[in-house]
Design a protein around this motif. Sequence first.
Motif, mmCIF file in Angstrom:
data_model
loop_
_atom_site.group_PDB
_atom_site.id
_atom_site.type_symbol
_atom_site.label_atom_id
_atom_site.label_comp_id
_atom_site.label_asym_id
_atom_site.label_seq_id
_atom_site.Cartn_x
_atom_site.Cartn_y
_atom_site.Cartn_z
ATOM 1 N N VAL A 182 0.741 -0.719 0.138
ATOM 2 C CA VAL A 182 -0.298 0.260 -0.047
ATOM 3 C C VAL A 182 0.533 0.910 -0.406
ATOM 4 C CG1 VAL A 182 -1.555 0.995 1.986
ATOM 5 C CG2 VAL A 182 -2.122 -1.464 0.939
ATOM 6 N N GLY A 183 0.685 2.283 -0.910
ATOM 7 C CA GLY A 183 0.827 4.039 -1.513
ATOM 8 C C GLY A 183 2.219 3.411 -1.423
ATOM 9 N N ARG A 184 2.929 4.439 -0.504
ATOM 10 C CA ARG A 184 4.662 4.552 -1.099
ATOM 11 C C ARG A 184 5.049 5.099 -2.932
ATOM 12 N NH1 ARG A 184 6.932 5.641 3.486
ATOM 13 N NH2 ARG A 184 7.496 3.903 4.262
ATOM 14 N N VAL A 230 10.558 0.243 8.867
ATOM 15 C CA VAL A 230 9.816 1.485 7.621
ATOM 16 C C VAL A 230 9.368 0.803 6.892
ATOM 17 C CG1 VAL A 230 11.585 2.993 6.267
ATOM 18 C CG2 VAL A 230 9.462 4.284 8.084
ATOM 19 N N GLY A 231 9.307 -0.261 6.393
ATOM 20 C CA GLY A 231 9.874 -0.615 4.841
ATOM 21 C C GLY A 231 10.293 -0.552 3.947
ATOM 22 N N LYS A 232 11.809 -0.392 3.634
ATOM 23 C CA LYS A 232 12.378 -0.601 3.158
ATOM 24 C C LYS A 232 12.231 -1.871 2.455
ATOM 25 C CE LYS A 232 15.552 0.534 6.284
ATOM 26 N NZ LYS A 232 15.086 0.178 7.371
ATOM 27 N N ASP A 265 -2.316 6.655 3.642
ATOM 28 C CA ASP A 265 -2.248 5.046 3.493
ATOM 29 C C ASP A 265 -1.892 3.988 4.416
ATOM 30 O OD1 ASP A 265 -0.044 6.107 1.797
ATOM 31 O OD2 ASP A 265 -1.596 5.909 1.038
ATOM 32 N N SER A 266 -1.658 4.642 5.642
ATOM 33 C CA SER A 266 -1.118 3.516 7.195
ATOM 34 C C SER A 266 -2.930 3.650 6.549
ATOM 35 C CB SER A 266 -1.230 4.485 8.513
ATOM 36 O OG SER A 266 0.793 4.751 8.242
ATOM 37 N N VAL A 267 -3.682 4.127 7.329
ATOM 38 C CA VAL A 267 -4.998 3.686 7.257
ATOM 39 C C VAL A 267 -5.945 2.598 6.414
ATOM 40 C CG1 VAL A 267 -7.473 4.505 7.691
ATOM 41 C CG2 VAL A 267 -5.438 5.501 8.663
ATOM 42 N N THR A 268 -5.320 2.821 5.043
ATOM 43 C CA THR A 268 -6.086 2.240 3.989
ATOM 44 C C THR A 268 -4.656 0.894 4.212
ATOM 45 O OG1 THR A 268 -5.983 3.912 2.598
ATOM 46 C CG2 THR A 268 -5.288 1.622 1.155
ATOM 47 N N LEU A 269 -3.831 0.570 4.745
ATOM 48 C CA LEU A 269 -2.850 -1.043 5.280
ATOM 49 C C LEU A 269 -4.287 -1.515 5.723
ATOM 50 C CD1 LEU A 269 -0.699 -2.428 4.778
ATOM 51 C CD2 LEU A 269 0.260 -1.215 6.355
ATOM 52 N N VAL A 270 -3.887 -1.028 7.138
ATOM 53 C CA VAL A 270 -5.217 -1.528 8.221
ATOM 54 C C VAL A 270 -6.357 -1.899 7.482
ATOM 55 C CG1 VAL A 270 -6.072 -1.423 10.696
ATOM 56 C CG2 VAL A 270 -4.115 -0.153 10.262
ATOM 57 N N ARG A 271 -6.829 -1.005 6.729
ATOM 58 C CA ARG A 271 -7.806 -1.658 6.409
ATOM 59 C C ARG A 271 -7.866 -2.543 4.547
ATOM 60 N NH1 ARG A 271 -11.226 3.768 3.560
ATOM 61 N NH2 ARG A 271 -12.541 2.222 3.452
ATOM 62 N N VAL A 327 -3.644 3.095 14.693
ATOM 63 C CA VAL A 327 -2.546 4.037 13.683
ATOM 64 C C VAL A 327 -1.465 4.467 13.871
ATOM 65 C CG1 VAL A 327 -1.573 4.491 11.331
ATOM 66 C CG2 VAL A 327 -3.231 3.620 11.183
ATOM 67 N N GLU A 328 -1.503 5.836 14.475
ATOM 68 C CA GLU A 328 -0.826 6.401 15.909
ATOM 69 C C GLU A 328 0.289 5.780 17.025
ATOM 70 O OE1 GLU A 328 -0.005 9.053 15.659
ATOM 71 O OE2 GLU A 328 -1.063 9.485 13.204
ATOM 72 N N ARG A 329 -0.709 4.027 17.235
ATOM 73 C CA ARG A 329 -0.103 3.234 18.488
ATOM 74 C C ARG A 329 0.985 2.704 18.060
ATOM 75 N NH1 ARG A 329 -2.920 6.620 20.285
ATOM 76 N NH2 ARG A 329 -4.372 6.226 22.001
ATOM 77 N N CYS A 330 0.960 2.332 16.928
ATOM 78 C CA CYS A 330 1.871 2.247 16.036
ATOM 79 C C CYS A 330 3.189 2.580 14.844
ATOM 80 C CB CYS A 330 1.116 0.792 15.021
ATOM 81 S SG CYS A 330 0.189 -0.098 15.269
ATOM 82 N N ALA A 331 3.081 3.805 15.208
ATOM 83 C CA ALA A 331 3.926 5.053 14.824
ATOM 84 C C ALA A 331 3.895 4.894 12.929
ATOM 85 C CB ALA A 331 5.143 4.632 15.291
ATOM 86 N N ARG A 332 3.055 4.067 13.229
ATOM 87 C CA ARG A 332 2.424 4.334 11.029
ATOM 88 C C ARG A 332 3.742 3.913 10.601
ATOM 89 N NH1 ARG A 332 2.448 9.777 11.851
ATOM 90 N NH2 ARG A 332 3.682 10.621 10.358
ATOM 91 N N LEU A 333 4.525 2.800 11.455
ATOM 92 C CA LEU A 333 4.894 1.391 10.521
ATOM 93 C C LEU A 333 4.919 0.899 10.340
ATOM 94 C CD1 LEU A 333 7.767 1.578 13.484
ATOM 95 C CD2 LEU A 333 7.725 3.150 11.687
ATOM 96 N N PRO A 334 4.825 -0.156 8.791
ATOM 97 C CA PRO A 334 4.004 -0.736 7.993
ATOM 98 C C PRO A 334 3.929 -2.176 8.737
ATOM 99 C CG PRO A 334 5.280 0.440 6.817
ATOM 100 C CD PRO A 334 5.692 0.751 7.973
#
Length: 968
Positions: A261-263, A289-291, A418-424, A442-449
């Motif tokens: 998702v995203g990027r 972070v998803g590198k 994008d973080s919300v989209t990933l969780v959805r 999403v905020e509790r997970c620091a928006r880390l994939p």
Amino acid sequence: MEFRVLGAVRLRAGDRETEVTGRLQRTLLGVLLRHANQPVPVDVLAGALWGDRPDSRTAQKLQLHVHRLRGLLDDPDRLSFGADGYLLRAAREEVDAERFDALVGAGLAADEPQRAIEALRAALALWRGGPFGDVDLPALADWAGRLAERRLTGIEALYQAQLAAGLHEAVTGELAELAAAHPLRERVHGLLMTALYRAGRQSEALDAYRRARDVLVTELGLEPGPELRALQQQVLAGDVAEPVAHRETPAQLPADVHGFVGRRDELAELDALLSAEAPVSVLAGTAGVGKTAVAVHWAHRVRDRFPDGQLYVDLHGYGPDEPVSATDALAGFLRALGFDGAGIPEDPAERAARFRSLTDRRRLLVVLDNARSADDVRPLLPAGPSCVTVITSRDTLAGLVVREGAHRLVLDRLPLIDSVTLVRELLGARADAEPAAVGALVERCARLPLALRIAAELARSRPGRAIADLAAELAEEDALDLLDVDGDPHTAVRAAFSWSYRRLEPAAARVFRLLGVHQGHDVDAYAVAALAGTGLRPTQRALDALVRAHLVEQTPAGRYRSHDLLLAYAAELAWTDGDTTAALTRLFDYYLATAAAATAALAPHEAARDTHSDTERPAFATHHAALRWLDAERANLLAAAAHREPAAVVRMSATVWHYLVTGGYHDEAIALHTRALAAAQSLGDPRAEADARRMLGSTLIRLGLVEKSVEHLERARDGYRALGERVMEARVLNNLGIVHWHRGEVAAARDTFRAALDVVEADDAGNPRAGVLNNLARMQVILGRCDEALALFAEAADLATASGDWSALASARAGVAEATAAAGRYERALGAARQALAAARDAGHRGLEGTALRVLGVASHGLGDNEQALGHFESALRIARAVGEPDEVMGALNGLAATRAATGDHAEALRLYRETLTTGNGHPDLCAHAHAGIAASHTARGDHDAAREHRARALAVYRELGMPQGDA
């Protein structure tokens, strides 16, 4: 009809060739061909024939010459007259100058050296002197000049292709003459320097540079250009790229990321860099972070733009595993590109140079994942802009940006949308029902994939509870420290791991902890069961739970691995309880016992006898299954030994040495056996020291380092004698016989093999008799005693079959084929060689596969099927070069040369025979065959003086070795 202008102007129709006589006729045809298929005005033709002298009869005389020229053409209507002048119709392929130009173009565009050589030789063969013979005409001078320049370009390209094919020794003399004839052409000087350097004549290569510089400075007042100066520096540094035996097309990318998702901006930036041909990009960012996800996903999107393949390596720069060194990564890349065994240089700098040579001008995508520093990746960077390299790292790799001009792209945490989209994507309708809770999560997970995926799995595992409850629990979690990798307080990845870990059943949690102390990169369920000390079934249930929790990933091959951060977290947990030491002992015992069982399935006399494990082990119903297990676990076996006490290193070395040496894993073997030697000496164990020296000596022989092997082997022999170890002494004697064989001391080799047989009794346990018999039989083949050799090979095959020694059986079958062919029984040799080929492939023995293909070539040649023979010899040569076996390279070259001579191509035969003489060290019997072949080719060409010289050399060796003299 053919129109020839590269020499005297001629016409050819069918088998009839006509030289166009008279300067005017040749001039007329030359000008018309220069403008073929275009009308040429009368005044242009008249000016070319008679200059500017006015003559009232010019038109009449021109018509007369046109009439005469039409009479020479296969179809007079080819030459017609119109309002704009005279027009000569000629297809491009009918004019030798046009054919020449097209063939040169094909040679320059060829992607394989041999194809380039064929096209360029065909182009240059069209030349029969200067264009248009003695016609000296301004109207044709520019065309003639361009053709002459194109010819020089073709000659240079031909030598370039020959160098790429490894024919440096054969072209040095010709290049020296070309450089003398064209002293101002820097490319010729560069080719000469390269050929001399690759032929081992470094000082002469530097002399060639000095001569070139002197001429350029004297004649032009200019220093050599940057390419020639750079080549001089490469020669001084010993880093001139070498040719490639053959090419492979690797496809090493991991599977594309599920639910990516995203990027969009980052992917677009990478796309733009690709269009701009930026060769190196760095994806930097914090842990999790998803590198890797971005690099792999983008690589899959663009892989079609890299037809020469994709290379991938995880360098393990951060995590519990030992980092992968650039040297080891290069070995993997070189294997993927077609080299293995001794074909891979030992020296790290040579290895990097070989990689740069292989990647030059290829369209390759290289992904270097999880790099720690710029120094770790510099040796892994391909040469030139045609390859693209993407590097991921938690470090910014500033040195790579400054020095190599790499483009750095820093990945931040996923944007909120994008973080919300990933969780959805991961939670579906549940996420749609609780949008506010998803935002909090999403905020509790620091928006880390990575953390988002783990949290989503937690939510899926609790279908009866609200997402808001999970978000609240995460907010309250403050007992664990943040995983502060780079000072970013948002990267609370350790906390996210703990949330998943604390909800595991006790058995699964224990397995997760123990995975943190496993030293390898991946693992199978049997090894995990050994770590845990539990049965396979409960271990499998625990692993399934870890896979569902996204704490462990199952690979397509059914193995298990985890993200390096997860393993680091698991290791921290594991060392807090007291189970780790016992777990590692169980794991080592499991690996040692299973490796011994796998070796017993491949070569029973090499199996370790003192191994034991109480845990379940895989059963090896076939030797294929055993080989697959060893291939899959090789890195784990070596890692397990690296972290154990000296006695464990000694035991692992003795257990896996046969697999390593026959599989061509020489780097790993040298490292392991060297550690085993030091361990044996520290323990004061003379038997273990003798074992380590025997294994080191055998491996060094395979690498072609024969003289370095002798000290280890002789000390091993003396050690075994002092201990009364007859069987082991016989094994060392077998290796010393191979040393004599490599040196060309056939009689000494034969005597040493016989001594090895005399040392042991036929019923001694672990008797190496089959292997010794195979080697002794090969000496008999060299000496022309083929029937005696066949009897020995048959005895060896019976012993190998009875004991299940697949390598020895494949060797015996290859020997039967070779002896049968040497006796001139070619039909029977064909069948025997096909059996040998199947046996070699069954045993996974690449070197013997090449031997069987070479014998197929010998038999096919003997039966007069030269086309088939050439194919077999070329296949054998590719394998021999890839695994680094000089005697097999020489044998394949001799076979190719003999077959070329049989087709009447004595020039090519001479070139191949000469290449045999410059390949490897020792093997005088093979060199003698080459001299005999050279003598025969010289005789066929009428050069009897040269033939006598080479025949005398061959006969001298034949007499010295006691070999048959029929070839000379």
